[in-house]
Design a protein around this motif. Structure first.
Motif, PDB file in Angstrom:
ATOM      1  N   SER A   1       4.626  18.053 -11.710  1.00 37.90           N
ATOM      2  CA  SER A   1       5.200  19.180 -12.440  1.00 37.90           C
ATOM      3  C   SER A   1       6.690  19.360 -12.110  1.00 37.90           C
ATOM      4  N   PHE A   2       7.131  18.826 -10.935  1.00 41.65           N
ATOM      5  CA  PHE A   2       8.554  18.944 -10.581  1.00 41.65           C
ATOM      6  C   PHE A   2       9.372  17.751 -11.062  1.00 41.65           C
ATOM      7  N   VAL A   3       8.679  16.650 -11.243  1.00 42.86           N
ATOM      8  CA  VAL A   3       9.388  15.391 -11.495  1.00 42.86           C
ATOM      9  C   VAL A   3       9.619  15.200 -12.983  1.00 42.86           C
ATOM     10  N   SER A   4      10.848  14.892 -13.306  1.00 39.43           N
ATOM     11  CA  SER A   4      11.143  14.592 -14.697  1.00 39.43           C
ATOM     12  C   SER A   4      10.812  13.130 -14.987  1.00 39.43           C
ATOM     13  N   LYS A   5      11.358  12.246 -14.152  1.00 42.69           N
ATOM     14  CA  LYS A   5      10.952  10.842 -14.217  1.00 42.69           C
ATOM     15  C   LYS A   5      11.331  10.151 -12.921  1.00 42.69           C
ATOM     16  N   PHE A   6      10.743   8.995 -12.664  1.00 42.73           N
ATOM     17  CA  PHE A   6      11.145   8.233 -11.475  1.00 42.73           C
ATOM     18  C   PHE A   6      11.001   6.755 -11.761  1.00 42.73           C
ATOM     19  N   TYR A   7      11.741   5.970 -11.014  1.00 40.32           N
ATOM     20  CA  TYR A   7      11.548   4.524 -11.148  1.00 40.32           C
ATOM     21  C   TYR A   7      11.691   3.872  -9.791  1.00 40.32           C
TER      22      TYR A   7
ATOM     23  N   ASP B   1       0.821  -1.209   0.000  1.00 39.05           N
ATOM     24  CA  ASP B   1       0.000   0.000   0.000  1.00 39.05           C
ATOM     25  C   ASP B   1       0.856   1.261   0.000  1.00 39.05           C
ATOM     26  N   VAL B   2       1.941   1.205   0.802  1.00 38.61           N
ATOM     27  CA  VAL B   2       2.847   2.365   0.856  1.00 38.61           C
ATOM     28  C   VAL B   2       3.372   2.671  -0.532  1.00 38.61           C
ATOM     29  N   LYS B   3       3.789   1.592  -1.249  1.00 36.61           N
ATOM     30  CA  LYS B   3       4.340   1.794  -2.591  1.00 36.61           C
ATOM     31  C   LYS B   3       3.324   2.447  -3.504  1.00 36.61           C
ATOM     32  N   THR B   4       2.092   1.950  -3.485  1.00 39.87           N
ATOM     33  CA  THR B   4       1.087   2.539  -4.377  1.00 39.87           C
ATOM     34  C   THR B   4       0.812   3.980  -3.978  1.00 39.87           C
ATOM     35  N   ALA B   5       0.806   4.239  -2.658  1.00 43.99           N
ATOM     36  CA  ALA B   5       0.545   5.610  -2.204  1.00 43.99           C
ATOM     37  C   ALA B   5       1.627   6.571  -2.690  1.00 43.99           C
ATOM     38  N   VAL B   6       2.911   6.133  -2.527  1.00 43.45           N
ATOM     39  CA  VAL B   6       4.013   6.991  -2.959  1.00 43.45           C
ATOM     40  C   VAL B   6       3.934   7.239  -4.466  1.00 43.45           C
ATOM     41  N   GLU B   7       3.714   6.147  -5.187  1.00 42.96           N
ATOM     42  CA  GLU B   7       3.641   6.255  -6.632  1.00 42.96           C
ATOM     43  C   GLU B   7       2.513   7.202  -7.050  1.00 42.96           C
ATOM     44  N   ALA B   8       1.357   7.070  -6.364  1.00 40.65           N
ATOM     45  CA  ALA B   8       0.212   7.927  -6.682  1.00 40.65           C
ATOM     46  C   ALA B   8       0.559   9.390  -6.470  1.00 40.65           C
ATOM     47  N   LYS B   9       1.261   9.652  -5.343  1.00 41.50           N
ATOM     48  CA  LYS B   9       1.618  11.043  -5.048  1.00 41.50           C
ATOM     49  C   LYS B   9       2.580  11.614  -6.093  1.00 41.50           C
TER      50      LYS B   9
ATOM     51  N   ILE C   1      10.156  17.212  -2.571  1.00 37.88           N
ATOM     52  CA  ILE C   1      10.034  15.760  -2.361  1.00 37.88           C
ATOM     53  C   ILE C   1      10.215  15.437  -0.888  1.00 37.88           C
ATOM     54  N   ALA C   2      11.228  16.060  -0.299  1.00 37.49           N
ATOM     55  CA  ALA C   2      11.515  15.786   1.104  1.00 37.49           C
ATOM     56  C   ALA C   2      10.325  16.151   1.978  1.00 37.49           C
ATOM     57  N   GLU C   3       9.706  17.325   1.734  1.00 38.01           N
ATOM     58  CA  GLU C   3       8.557  17.756   2.535  1.00 38.01           C
ATOM     59  C   GLU C   3       7.379  16.793   2.391  1.00 38.01           C
ATOM     60  N   THR C   4       7.178  16.320   1.173  1.00 38.94           N
ATOM     61  CA  THR C   4       6.020  15.465   0.933  1.00 38.94           C
ATOM     62  C   THR C   4       6.161  14.105   1.603  1.00 38.94           C
ATOM     63  N   PHE C   5       7.365  13.555   1.561  1.00 44.36           N
ATOM     64  CA  PHE C   5       7.492  12.150   1.961  1.00 44.36           C
ATOM     65  C   PHE C   5       8.147  11.915   3.308  1.00 44.36           C
ATOM     66  N   THR C   6       8.856  12.889   3.844  1.00 44.34           N
ATOM     67  CA  THR C   6       9.476  12.661   5.140  1.00 44.34           C
ATOM     68  C   THR C   6       8.383  12.500   6.199  1.00 44.34           C
ATOM     69  N   GLY C   7       8.521  11.453   7.010  1.00 46.70           N
ATOM     70  CA  GLY C   7       7.546  11.241   8.059  1.00 46.70           C
ATOM     71  C   GLY C   7       6.323  10.432   7.630  1.00 46.70           C
ATOM     72  N   VAL C   8       6.174  10.233   6.343  1.00 46.14           N
ATOM     73  CA  VAL C   8       5.061   9.401   5.877  1.00 46.14           C
ATOM     74  C   VAL C   8       5.296   7.956   6.339  1.00 46.14           C
ATOM     75  N   ALA C   9       4.245   7.300   6.795  1.00 47.46           N
ATOM     76  CA  ALA C   9       4.391   5.938   7.294  1.00 47.46           C
ATOM     77  C   ALA C   9       4.928   5.042   6.189  1.00 47.46           C
ATOM     78  N   GLY C  10       5.979   4.252   6.506  1.00 41.93           N
ATOM     79  CA  GLY C  10       6.571   3.327   5.537  1.00 41.93           C
ATOM     80  C   GLY C  10       7.730   3.925   4.780  1.00 41.93           C
TER      81      GLY C  10
ATOM     82  N   TRP D   1      13.583   6.153  -7.011  1.00 41.42           N
ATOM     83  CA  TRP D   1      14.584   7.120  -7.478  1.00 41.42           C
ATOM     84  C   TRP D   1      13.875   8.170  -8.303  1.00 41.42           C
ATOM     85  N   VAL D   2      13.978   9.418  -7.844  1.00 43.81           N
ATOM     86  CA  VAL D   2      13.230  10.489  -8.502  1.00 43.81           C
ATOM     87  C   VAL D   2      14.211  11.464  -9.146  1.00 43.81           C
ATOM     88  N   LYS D   3      14.030  11.675 -10.432  1.00 41.74           N
ATOM     89  CA  LYS D   3      14.852  12.676 -11.114  1.00 41.74           C
ATOM     90  C   LYS D   3      13.992  13.912 -11.300  1.00 41.74           C
TER      91      LYS D   3
END
Ligand code: ATP
Ligand code: MG
Lengths: 304, 244
Positions: free
Chosen positions: A96-102, A80-88, A148-157, A136-138
């Protein structure tokens, strides 16, 4: 204007003050070599920055069972964490900030680790589960990693968000400090060469005070009186800055390309083409400073 | 040609002015002696005419130039029209007679063709044609002064200023220099000469301007020095009004 006359005056002046002239040459040579080296270091830093920053990514490390419990109280991140991160990451605000990620799973991380630490004993003991699964986010603009740091730091998982550039910045700040130190030394040496030039020109003028007196009496223009002295300083400084140019090119050819580049084949280093930019600047700087220093010195002397 | 009006010159730090309310007109072709005791202001007056000094007050016009207002970058071009000779010759010891004279033309940017023509000509005029390759220390004082005169006139100046040109020479040699200066004057050059040489001034019967304590005491055309020379204890008195 009689060039022959001016030329004779300059050679006479240079010969009369030979030891001072040699010291001008040496001091400009050393100081401009420092300036050139500092310039090369800056060029090198710039080159490495564009190379590495381009490749630097932001890593979103997901929790594993071995992660510290204060960041990851519930252990291994759930799907679930993976899908949540990917969704975000797909969400328009972030997209709009992300060029690509994998996504790098345990298996991929393990293979990469094995490759990086080939032959090292850690490679034998590490298990797949210990290595983080990672997004990995480019970024389009590498300076915006804070989003990216603000969005994901502290998120469960999510164990940690890390910008690779933070590692690079440490290296660059060391290199930067070195080049600033080189510039600092160069400035002090340039200042002393300016003082030396003005002292030499004043001495030279003093030893020719009879001639100067007669020149002024018979109505030689100020420019004509001053020109041989200014050129005297400029000629000496030009010799010094040409030597500095040769030293900088030699440094590139034999130390950087001949030694460093052989030893660190994956890094791109400054080459002669960078030197070809820096050396003319050095010569121009040397000539300008010498012209100014001797011009001011002789004008001051003649005013008295 | 030279017009000085109400000039006062006080040197920096000096209590008394070196020149005080001096007015003087010198016409083209004049030959003028400046006489007076030591410190009376002769050299100061010559330096004002050469724009080596500027007056503290008053106006100085030379060859149509306002020397109080002339911008300093034009001063060299003004000086090209003036020749100067000093008591101590001021030759360059490491240059020959020829080179000393040529030096003037070289620094003025004249061509070497012009120099190789003009220098021998002027050396012949001052009587040194044979000694062109000597160095100054191989010449008598009189000959050294001839070199200095040659240097001063080689560029054909309109005015020749001479500050005690015979001050270091014996009477016979002085007479030689004086007849050279007269010869130059006869070609139309205005000559202003400061001197202490009583005999010379008397003999030549030229205009005499006498200074005392920075004032013009007397300005006599065709007069001798004797008539102009006051009693020494009169110098300190304010004689100017009474005699003018
Ligand atoms: N550069 C100077 N700075 C200060 N005072 C000066 C300077 N030149 C001259 N004086 C003073 O000005 C006064 C006039 O001097 P000046 O040299 O004009 O006299 P002079 O008539 O030429 O004397 P001498 O016959 O001794 O050559 C003197 O009191 C002298 O001390
Ligand atoms: Mg004098």
């Amino acid at each position: 204007m009689r060039l022959g006359f001016v030329f004779r005056e300059i050679t006479q002046g240079l010969r009369r003050n030979i030891s001072m002239v040699v010291s001008i040459i040496l001091v400009t040579f050393l100081s401009l070599t420092f300036v050139g080296t500092a310039g090369l270091l800056q060029a090198q830093i710039g080159q490495m920055k564009t190379y590495w920053y381009d490749r630097a990514q932001v890593a979103i490390y997901l929790c594993t069972n071995t992660s510290p419990t204060d960041a990851c109280p519930q252990g291994e991140a759930s799907p679930d964490v993976k899908t949540a991160v990917e969704a975000k990451l797909h969400d328009p605000t972030l997209a709009s900030f992300v060029s690509k990620f994998y996504f790098e799973d345990h298996q991929a991380a393990y293979e990469k680790f094995q490759q990086q630490f080939k032959g090292n004993t850690v490679a034998k003991y590490v298990t797949k589960e210990q290595l983080n699964e990672t997004f990995w986010v480019k970024l389009k603009d590498p300076n915006k990693s804070a989003v990216i740091a603000e969005t994901f730091t502290g998120v469960a998982g999510v164990e940690e968000v890390r910008d690779q550039r933070s590692y690079l910045d440490q290296i660059f700040s060391i290199l930067n400090a070195a080049s600033i130190a080189a510039i600092g030394i160069a400035v002090i040496m340039l200042a002393s060469s300016v003082l030396l030039i003005s002292t030499t020109i004043r001495l030279s003028a003093f030893s020719r005070r009879r001639e100067i007196g007669i020149m002024r009496l018979v109505g030689a223009s100020n420019f004509f009186i001053q020109l041989p002295f200014i050129l005297e300083g400029v000629v000496a400084a030009t010799v010094g800055s040409l030597l500095a140019g040769v030293a900088v090119l030699g440094l590139i050819q034999f130390f950087v390309q001949g030694y460093l580049a052989q030893r660190l084949p994956l890094t791109s280093f400054v080459d002669i083409s960078d030197g070809m930019v820096i050396v003319p600047l050095l010569v121009v700087l040397g000539v300008l400073l010498a012209g100014l220093a001797s011009g001011v010195a002789i004008r001051r002397y003649l005013k008295i | 040609m030279i017009s000085i009006s109400n000039v006062t010159k006080t040197y920096k730090g000096a209590a008394k002015p070196a020149l005080d309310g001096v007015s003087l007109e010198i016409e083209k072709g004049d030959f003028v002696f400046l006489v007076g005791a030591s410190g009376s202001g002769k050299s100061s007056l010559l330096r004002l005419m050469l724009r080596e000094e500027v007056p503290s007050k008053g106006a100085v016009f030379v060859l149509g130039e306002n020397l109080v207002a002339i911008p300093s970058r034009r001063v060299p071009y003004f000086r090209r029209k003036i020749g100067v000779v000093f008591q101590d010759f001021r030759l360059l010891p490491n240059k020959t007679v020829f080179q000393n004279v040529a030096f003037t033309l070289e620094v003025l940017g004249k061509s070497s063709a012009f120099i190789s023509e003009a220098v021998p000509e002027v050396l012949n005029l001052v009587g040194l044609g044979e000694k062109a390759d000597r160095f100054p220390n191989e010449l008598s004082g009189g000959d050294q002064q001839r070199v200095a005169v040659a240097r001063a006139i080689v560029n054909k100046p309109a005015i020749l200023l001479a500050d005690e040109p015979t001050g270091n020479l014996d009477p016979a040699t002085s007479a030689g220099i004086m007849s050279l200066l007269e010869k130059i004057n006869q070609t139309g050059t205005t000559v202003v000469m400061a001197t202490h040489d009583v005999g010379t001034v008397d003999r030549l019967k030229k205009r005499v301007v006498e200074l005392a304590g920075g004032h013009i005491l007397r300005d006599d055309r065709k007069s001798g020095y004797q008539h102009a020379l006051p009693n020494t204890d009169q110098i300190e008195l304010p004689l100017q009004g009474g005699l003018e």
